[in-house]
Design an enzyme around this catalytic site. Sequence first.
Site, PDB file in Angstrom:
ATOM      1  N   GLY A 150      32.698 -13.470  -1.844  1.00  0.00           N
ATOM      2  CA  GLY A 150      31.462 -12.805  -1.437  1.00  0.00           C
ATOM      3  C   GLY A 150      31.177 -13.073   0.028  1.00  0.00           C
ATOM      4  N   GLN A 209      26.116 -13.892   7.395  1.00  0.00           N
ATOM      5  CA  GLN A 209      27.226 -14.767   7.781  1.00  0.00           C
ATOM      6  C   GLN A 209      28.044 -14.217   8.946  1.00  0.00           C
ATOM      7  OE1 GLN A 209      28.441 -15.002   3.425  1.00  0.00           O
ATOM      8  NE2 GLN A 209      29.171 -16.968   4.194  1.00  0.00           N
ATOM      9  N   CYS A 263      31.457 -21.902   0.062  1.00  0.00           N
ATOM     10  CA  CYS A 263      30.918 -20.869   0.944  1.00  0.00           C
ATOM     11  C   CYS A 263      31.812 -20.745   2.174  1.00  0.00           C
ATOM     12  CB  CYS A 263      29.498 -21.266   1.361  1.00  0.00           C
ATOM     13  SG  CYS A 263      28.713 -20.070   2.452  1.00  0.00           S
ATOM     14  N   LEU A 264      32.090 -19.504   2.581  1.00  0.00           N
ATOM     15  CA  LEU A 264      32.924 -19.293   3.766  1.00  0.00           C
ATOM     16  C   LEU A 264      32.272 -19.885   5.021  1.00  0.00           C
ATOM     17  CD1 LEU A 264      34.145 -15.631   3.152  1.00  0.00           C
ATOM     18  CD2 LEU A 264      35.444 -17.755   2.847  1.00  0.00           C
ATOM     19  N   HIS A 316      24.060 -16.470  -4.896  1.00  0.00           N
ATOM     20  CA  HIS A 316      24.474 -17.201  -3.690  1.00  0.00           C
ATOM     21  C   HIS A 316      24.381 -16.282  -2.455  1.00  0.00           C
ATOM     22  CE1 HIS A 316      27.434 -19.998  -1.534  1.00  0.00           C
ATOM     23  NE2 HIS A 316      27.425 -18.922  -0.771  1.00  0.00           N
ATOM     24  N   GLU A 317      24.907 -15.059  -2.586  1.00  0.00           N
ATOM     25  CA  GLU A 317      24.903 -14.140  -1.433  1.00  0.00           C
ATOM     26  C   GLU A 317      23.487 -13.676  -1.108  1.00  0.00           C
ATOM     27  OE1 GLU A 317      27.489 -14.197   0.204  1.00  0.00           O
ATOM     28  OE2 GLU A 317      28.810 -14.925  -1.377  1.00  0.00           O
ATOM     29  N   HIS A 357      21.762 -16.081   1.052  1.00  0.00           N
ATOM     30  CA  HIS A 357      22.119 -15.951   2.476  1.00  0.00           C
ATOM     31  C   HIS A 357      21.172 -14.975   3.183  1.00  0.00           C
ATOM     32  CE1 HIS A 357      25.723 -18.315   3.106  1.00  0.00           C
ATOM     33  NE2 HIS A 357      26.364 -17.756   2.096  1.00  0.00           N
TER      34      HIS A 357
HETATM   35 NI    NI Z   1      28.105 -18.378   1.140  1.00  0.00          NI
END
Ligand code: NI
Length: 169
Positions: free
Chosen positions: A46, A51, A92-93, A134-135, A138
């Site tokens: 995701g 991000q 998480c990226l 989660h997304e 963000h």
């Molecule tokens: Ni993330």
Amino acid sequence: MAILPILCYPDPRLHKVAQPVQTVDARIQALVSDMLATMYDAHGIGLAATQIDVHERLVVIDVSEERNEPLVLINPEIVWASPDKHVGDEGCLSVPGIYDGVERAAAVHVRALDAQGQSRTLEAEGLLAVCVQHEMDHLMGKVFVEYLSPLKRNRIKTKMLKQQREAHE
Ligand code: NI
């Protein structure tokens, strides 16, 4: 399609609150393509626009094994969350190499526009439900490490800053 740079925690831009997408037009569709390419390139499941330093309510997800079921959520809203909770390990990226347990609703229903601007309702459970929540965090400027204890979070912050310094040496 372009691979975009992903902001890394504790970058303060990860805490900006995203604004609703006004129109699903060619600009947004190009952004969706770039975000999908960036997510697949980074082997993520995701990616939220936040991000990549774009502060509009836009998320891409693919939790499939084959990496061929892209989901695009524009202006997503949770319309139902199950009362039962589930704790799962998240990564998480924007926080590479860190995984920890976060409690989330086990299932959610999310209303969002797709890449064509059509309104759809997604019924998510399991990994997809975790990923959606989660997304969407963000988009509100929240990174999953903020659910962890201050002690853990500070340790992660220190580790990330050290990695970022080393990467620039
Ligand atoms: Ni993330």
